[in-house]
Motif scaffolding. Sequence first.
Motif, PDB file in Angstrom:
ATOM      1  N   ASP A 156     -19.229  11.919 -22.865  1.00  0.00           N
ATOM      2  CA  ASP A 156     -18.486  13.062 -22.764  1.00  0.00           C
ATOM      3  C   ASP A 156     -17.029  12.675 -22.268  1.00  0.00           C
ATOM      4  O   ASP A 156     -17.002  11.560 -21.496  1.00  0.00           O
ATOM      5  N   LEU A 157     -15.954  13.131 -22.920  1.00  0.00           N
ATOM      6  CA  LEU A 157     -14.719  12.755 -22.750  1.00  0.00           C
ATOM      7  C   LEU A 157     -14.213  12.965 -21.345  1.00  0.00           C
ATOM      8  O   LEU A 157     -13.425  12.186 -20.682  1.00  0.00           O
ATOM      9  N   ALA A 158     -14.628  13.915 -20.659  1.00  0.00           N
ATOM     10  CA  ALA A 158     -14.509  14.140 -19.378  1.00  0.00           C
ATOM     11  C   ALA A 158     -15.053  13.182 -18.203  1.00  0.00           C
ATOM     12  O   ALA A 158     -14.412  13.120 -17.233  1.00  0.00           O
ATOM     13  N   LEU A 159     -15.614  12.289 -18.652  1.00  0.00           N
ATOM     14  CA  LEU A 159     -16.124  11.164 -17.610  1.00  0.00           C
ATOM     15  C   LEU A 159     -14.935  10.353 -17.377  1.00  0.00           C
ATOM     16  O   LEU A 159     -14.738   9.794 -16.119  1.00  0.00           O
ATOM     17  N   VAL A 160     -13.901  10.315 -18.205  1.00  0.00           N
ATOM     18  CA  VAL A 160     -13.016   9.271 -17.715  1.00  0.00           C
ATOM     19  C   VAL A 160     -11.831   9.964 -16.781  1.00  0.00           C
ATOM     20  O   VAL A 160     -11.092   9.221 -16.078  1.00  0.00           O
ATOM     21  N   LEU A 161     -12.113  11.346 -16.450  1.00  0.00           N
ATOM     22  CA  LEU A 161     -11.447  11.897 -15.321  1.00  0.00           C
ATOM     23  C   LEU A 161     -11.848  11.487 -14.133  1.00  0.00           C
ATOM     24  O   LEU A 161     -11.532  11.677 -12.974  1.00  0.00           O
ATOM     25  N   GLY A 162     -13.255  11.081 -13.855  1.00  0.00           N
ATOM     26  CA  GLY A 162     -14.089  10.957 -12.575  1.00  0.00           C
ATOM     27  C   GLY A 162     -14.103   9.514 -12.452  1.00  0.00           C
ATOM     28  O   GLY A 162     -13.277   8.429 -12.651  1.00  0.00           O
ATOM     29  N   ALA A 163     -15.103   9.260 -11.275  1.00  0.00           N
ATOM     30  CA  ALA A 163     -15.230   7.851 -10.827  1.00  0.00           C
ATOM     31  C   ALA A 163     -15.845   6.839 -11.767  1.00  0.00           C
ATOM     32  O   ALA A 163     -16.535   7.081 -12.582  1.00  0.00           O
TER      33      ALA A 163
END
Length: 257
Positions: A190-197
Amino acid sequence: MFGLRASPKPRTIERETVAFALADGRIVEIVRVRDPRAKRLRITVDLRGVRLTVPPRASAKAADAFLASHREWLASALARRGDAPAGLQPHVTATLPLRGVDVPVHWHAARRVHVECSDDAIAFHVTDGANDATVRGALRDFYEAQARADVGRWLPRYLDGLPRAPSRLRLRTMSTLWGSMTRDGALTLDLALVLGAPAAFEYVLVHELCHLIHMDHSRAFWHEVEARCPDWREHRAYFRSDGQALKPKLHALCRAG
């Protein structure tokens, strides 16, 4: 006998955004999705917005009536949800999420739209009159490049213990999952992973790589995960708390998914 004429069954999922007035006069945007797999009319509300799912045999008139009958419920659900994440606004957005922190954004006039990252800021270059889709697309490309760089740094340390390397890597928006691995070794994250920790992102990578050894969630699978990521329980808990906001953040900024 008189009755409603059934709408033809669509071959693919069809989406459109419609405006809907609440009882207090507020106008909300609703994504109306005609899904051939749907069995009934359904309204869902989350941080990404409001979604009306319409089965293939329901008419547009029936969908509108269903929505109107849930006007009060929808207002209550939106109140419980709270504010949706802010979207991307050129020359206004002051920070962007990246690797678990909000990074300052510096806006610059340029001849082409692109995004760069320095040690302490994100440089967003935009042209005069650039449309929203182009600006959002540039941000999505930036996030994908950052995510691929992270995976490129982490992956080599795990390859020695695997039967083979992933056959390919895709970064995309995923509605519920954070990653997947097919039997032929295709890895999707998921591309959104790069937003998180970052540690949580790396855990998802490890989790999916271990599916190259065991294509299940057996005790043997979790043994492989723990051998590579002893803190996996902590990272899994992260996705049940702070991680819940990552997908809607990415959606709001890039209108992805």
